[in-house]
Design an enzyme around this catalytic site. Structure first.
Site, short mmCIF file in Angstrom:
data_model
loop_
_atom_site.label_atom_id
_atom_site.label_comp_id
_atom_site.label_asym_id
_atom_site.label_seq_id
_atom_site.Cartn_x
_atom_site.Cartn_y
_atom_site.Cartn_z
N SER A 152 -35.13 -37.19 -1.61
CA SER A 152 -34.52 -36.06 -2.36
C SER A 152 -34.30 -34.80 -1.61
O SER A 152 -35.00 -33.71 -2.02
CB SER A 152 -35.09 -35.85 -3.76
OG SER A 152 -36.50 -35.86 -3.73
N SER B 252 0.84 -1.24 -0.15
CA SER B 252 -0.02 0.07 -0.02
C SER B 252 0.97 1.16 0.10
O SER B 252 0.59 2.41 -0.75
CB SER B 252 -1.18 0.03 1.27
OG SER B 252 -1.86 -1.07 1.21
#
Lengths: 298, 636
Positions: free
Chosen positions: B548, B44
């Site tokens: 399911s 930075s």
């Protein structure tokens, strides 16, 4: 033949707009009548030529824009062959919310709430915005496709990774996306593009003698009779222009004589303050824009 | 600070001859690069320095910055450049960047877009994102630390994403007294490693982001260094934005432009090569050839267009072409295939579920893809191949995958546009992975579907019925099989050809190799779906009765079938009621811990959000339920 940086930026923005149109159901382009909107609209015309851009323009009106802006708004939409939707928050209208008496509430009700209302009312699932990453710190990390919850909230920690030029536009019902096709343009790029492409912009960007008063360090233009003058305050004629345009009582002018685009660009390059400095909204706190975005401000 | 003087912004030209400046600016090219380094390598600070030196910081920002530096900076009274680029509030407090931020600056020659990405191990995702659009990578190394594990990781990722230009920036030289020996040792160390992972060449520069050495100006402190400054290198490195221009022409079609009956154009951005009016082209995958009639832009028709341009083409012949197709040079078209090996970078908190369907977006194509369990995972620090059953957040692995229809592709090494893809979770719509195609495992055009004369329509017509799958889903003990049986009897009575698939006839044969883990359950449903699909191809009405429990799998089966042939029936029984009935005594066993992964107890049931039919078993008898289904589907 190698593309210049402006050609690359334009091609990228066109690509983004076409992806949105191909993958969304009901897109809209937010149009604020400013220079960024003007450049974005210009790119949109190119993206879909010879078709007109296949979506309407939306102006979230606060009733406090400059007169010159209203004039250009109608013309720009007509020239592009696009429908123009103007939304004014009816609540704000009923309560007479204005920037002189209501401060931050003015932006919140007219712009933030107004925008949400308009998007919900028309069921828009994608809204183009002209924001750029170079404008402000939290924008620098904004995605091109920015997801909003069904409540229009922006979650900075929960944005989708964007790789290559692959944009994921899938979303659940009720969710929406703000898309920023001009993300990678800088202020200089926008001006240069407007210059090269001869794009019509609001005359207020060019210096001219205008009636002004000085308030809280901002140079404000007295654009109409609604401007409440303090006792003993008389508007002074000054040669001024605007680097950004918003609600006239909230937008600070700069003293200038720059009357042509090259002069404006020259002044911008030699200037020592950033363009957002003229906006009252950013001064609240270092993280103010980020907060506003989380609440749904564009 | 060594150099606060302006260096690469041509102030004189701006004030003396703005038109000349604008003309110069207009011809600038663009370079996108990424900076990577560990937390304390000073990324930075370096970016803040680049912005500061190129005067991209205005006075008001500088005033804020100075105030912020005193308040929360780490540099005492000096300006903390890192505060300039650490954007989001949360990370400003933590003092680290946690996402990809894009920064912009320009010099006389170029405009730059910098992707600033974090160095933490858990943020591989962000670095991969930033690297995907970068032409060049600046790998930062702290001169006091030398080449670290993170340095290797960043270099590997940059190389994996296909970045060909690597800069090794040895930072904080001021803290090692600008010692050449330190620099040389680090470079030698890095060279060995780079060679191992296939990085052929890199540029090493000794710098100090804080003091400004060799950023814009050659440093007086490093007279032993004769190479370019960082800015000089970035300005002159030949990344040829048209690196792909030597490749044959490719244009993935984004959008068909039809303003009126007289115009039909195909819009997209050229991903490789160039195209001229009259060129012979092929539409892939259809394989039809035609010629370019016009290259249309709002600024007037072009005679030729090149990689990177967004254009609209019209053809000499009226042939089919739509979004997802690729327009290519006729004599060198890209291949199509449906099975591939790829390197995947997993980007979501939820790990990869092998064999589950994901959306795959590649170019402008969107298909459904199934990923096999990883062949191996790559240990990001050691670069070893490790065994893996799945991929978790930030994991990198090599997998094979197949798509539900053939896609137009090129290996990633040849084309980022036709070789790079993302995977999207079908339920959450999140982007969960990035992938790079290594190669196809078989060419799809070698597989010829038997174009049977007796097709599914013929089968259905003979039986005088519309094929359907009635998919009953619900908790164990909800009454799925009982109701499905009742419905089948009534269909039989009407002379319909049906078949009932349930646990009894599937679990003991076709799926007897599967257990009850999530992965096995998914495979169980996939096979049932495929069988049901074959049976509908044969014209049958298929009834299935399986718990399911997962929405994604039910959605997968729905997607396998033509629209309208999948009828989801939710047999809705509250858990308490089903457990109370406990016909088979399974809930008791599960509660006692004797059955693992039992739906409703220690495995979730995801109820359908909008099933075609919902049966409330508290309110309906079996007969009433069957009546309801017959009425809704067969009007009977």
């Amino acid at each position: 033949m190698s593309l210049t940086h402006l050609q690359r930026l334009e091609a990228e923005s066109i690509h983004i707009m076409r992806e949105v149109v191909a993958e969304s159901e009901n897109p809209v382009m937010l149009y604020s009548v400013g220079k960024d909107s003007a450049a974005m609209l210009h790119v949109a015309k190119k993206a879909f030529y010879p078709s007109p851009p296949p979506f309407p323009l939306l102006h979230v009106d606060t009733t406090w824009k400059f007169k010159d802006m209203y004039a250009l708004r109608e013309k720009a939409a007509a020239d592009a062959g696009m429908q123009l939707i103007v939304h004014k928050n009816p609540e704000a209208e009923a309560q007479g919310i204005n920037p002189f008496d209501h401060g931050a509430l003015h932006t919140d009700m007219w712009k933030t709430e107004g925008l949400k209302q308009a998007l919900d009312m028309h069921g828009f699932d994608v809204a183009f915005g002209g924001a750029r990453r170079d404008e402000e710190k939290s924008r620098a990390k904004e995605r091109v496709f920015s997801f909003r919850t069904a409540n229009h909230r922006w979650e900075p920690k929960n944005q989708r990774p964007e790789l290559w030029q692959l944009y994921n536009a899938r979303k659940a019902k009720g969710e929406s996306i703000r898309v920023f096709p001009m993300s990678n343009w800088t202020e200089l790029d926008i001006w240069q593009y407007i210059h090269l492409e001869n794009i019509e912009i609001v005359p207020l960007y060019f210096a001219a003698p205008r009636p002004t008063v000085e308030r809280d360090g901002l140079l404000l233009m007295v654009d109409d009779a609604r401007f409440p003058l303090a006792e003993g305050e008389t508007p002074q004629m000054r040669s001024i222009r605007f680097r950004t345009l918003g609600c006239y009582p909230l937008t600070g002018a700069v003293e200038s004589t720059a009357a042509t685009l090259p002069e404006i660009i020259q002044e911008m390059l030699l200037t020592t303050t950033s363009e957002r400095q003229g906006r009252a909204i950013d001064h609240d706190s270092a993280a103010s824009m980020e907060k506003k975005k989380q609440e749904g401000y564009f | 600070m060594a150099d606060t003087e302006t260096i690469y912004k041509t102030d004189a030209l701006i004030s003396e001859d703005i038109d000349a400046y604008l003309e110069q600016h207009r011809h600038k090219t663009m370079l996108r690069f990424i900076t990577c380094g560990s937390v304390d390598d000073g990324k930075s600070t370096l970016i803040g320095r680049l912005l500061y030196d190129s005067k991209m910081i205005f006075e008001d920002q500088l005033a804020h910055l100075e105030a912020d530096s005193r308040k929360m900076g780490t540099q005492g009274e000096s300006i903390d450049f890192a505060l300039l680029v650490d954007g989001l509030a949360a990370e400003r407090e933590q003092g680290i960047t946690i996402d990809v931020a894009y920064r912009f600056f320009a010099t006389e020659k170029r405009k730059f877009i910098v992707a600033d990405t974090p160095g933490h191990e858990q943020y591989t995702r962000n670095m991969v994102t930033g690297a995907s659009t970068a032409d060049l990578a600046v790998i930062l190394v702290d001169a006091r630390q030398g080449v670290l594990t993170q340095t290797r990781r960043h270099s590997y990722l940059a190389h994996l994403l296909g970045i060909r230009h690597i800069v090794l920036a040895v930072n904080k030289m001021d803290l090692v007294n600008y010692d050449q020996n330190v620099f040389d040792a680090i470079v030698a160390d890095y060279k060995t490693f780079a060679k191992n992972i296939g990085i052929a060449a890199f540029t090493a520069i000794p710098i100090s982001g804080l003091a400004g050495d060799n950023i814009a100006n050659a440093s007086a402190q490093t007279d032993w260094y004769a190479g370019p400054t960082l800015i000089e290198h970035l300005e002159t490195v030949d990344v040829a934005t048209n690196a792909a221009s030597g490749h044959p022409f490719r244009l993935p079609v984004q959008w068909v432009n039809r303003p009126n009956l007289d115009f039909r154009g195909f819009s997209g951005q050229i991903s490789a090569g160039k195209i001229c009016v009259g060129d012979e082209i092929r539409i892939v995958p259809s394989g039809r050839n035609t010629k370019v009639q016009r290259i249309v832009t709002q600024d007037g028709d072009l005679d030729e267009a090149t990689v990177g341009q967004s254009i609209t083409l019209t053809f000499e012949d009226e042939i089919d072409c739509s979004r997802g197709d690729v327009i290519a040079t006729a004599d060198a078209p890209p291949a199509i295939a449906d099975t591939f090996e790829a390197t995947l970078v997993w980007m979501a908190e939820t790990p990869l579920v092998p064999r589950r369907g994901y959306w795959l977006k590649i170019g402008t194509q969107m298909v459904s893809a199934t990923i096999q369990p990883p062949k191996y995972q790559i240990g990001i620090n050691t670069l070893e191949q490790l065994a893996a059953k799945t991929l978790e957040l930030n994991a990198i692995g090599v997998c094979t995958f197949s798509t539900d229809k053939p896609i137009v592709f090129e290996p990633y090494a040849d084309s980022k546009e036709l070789g790079g893809f993302v995977l999207i979770d079908k339920m959450t719509n999140n982007t969960v992975a990035a992938g790079m195609i290594n190669f196809s495992l078989r060419r799809a055009h070698n597989i010829h579907w038997q174009a049977a004369d007796v097709n599914r329509d013929a089968h259905a017509t003979l039986k005088d019925q519309k094929p359907l799958v009635l998919w009953f889903t619900g908790l164990s003990g909800s009454g799925k099989s009982t109701i499905a049986n009742e419905v089948e009897k009534r269909l039989y009575a009407l002379g319909k050809h049906t078949f009932l698939l349930d646990g009894d006839n599937v679990r003991h044969g076709l799926n007897k190799d599967l257990g009850f883990t999530d992965t096995d359950r998914i495979e169980n449903i996939r096979r049932i779906g495929e069988v049901a699909k074959l049976m509908t191809d044969a014209g049958l009405i298929v009834l299935t009765a399986f718990i399911s429990p997962f929405r994604t799998e039910r959605r997968m089966v729905r997607d396998m079938l033509p629209d309208g042939e999948f009828i989801e029936i939710h047999v809705d029984t509250p858990l308490a009621v089903a457990e109370e009935r406990d016909v088979k005594g399974l809930y008791k066993k599960a509660r006692a811990g004797m059955l693992k992964n039992f739906t409703g107890i220690d495995s979730p049931y995801e109820a359908p959000e909008s099933p075609e039919i919902r049966i409330d078993t508290n309110a309906m008898s079996v007969e009433q339920a069957a009546d309801e289904i017959m009425r809704k589907i067969f009007d009977a």
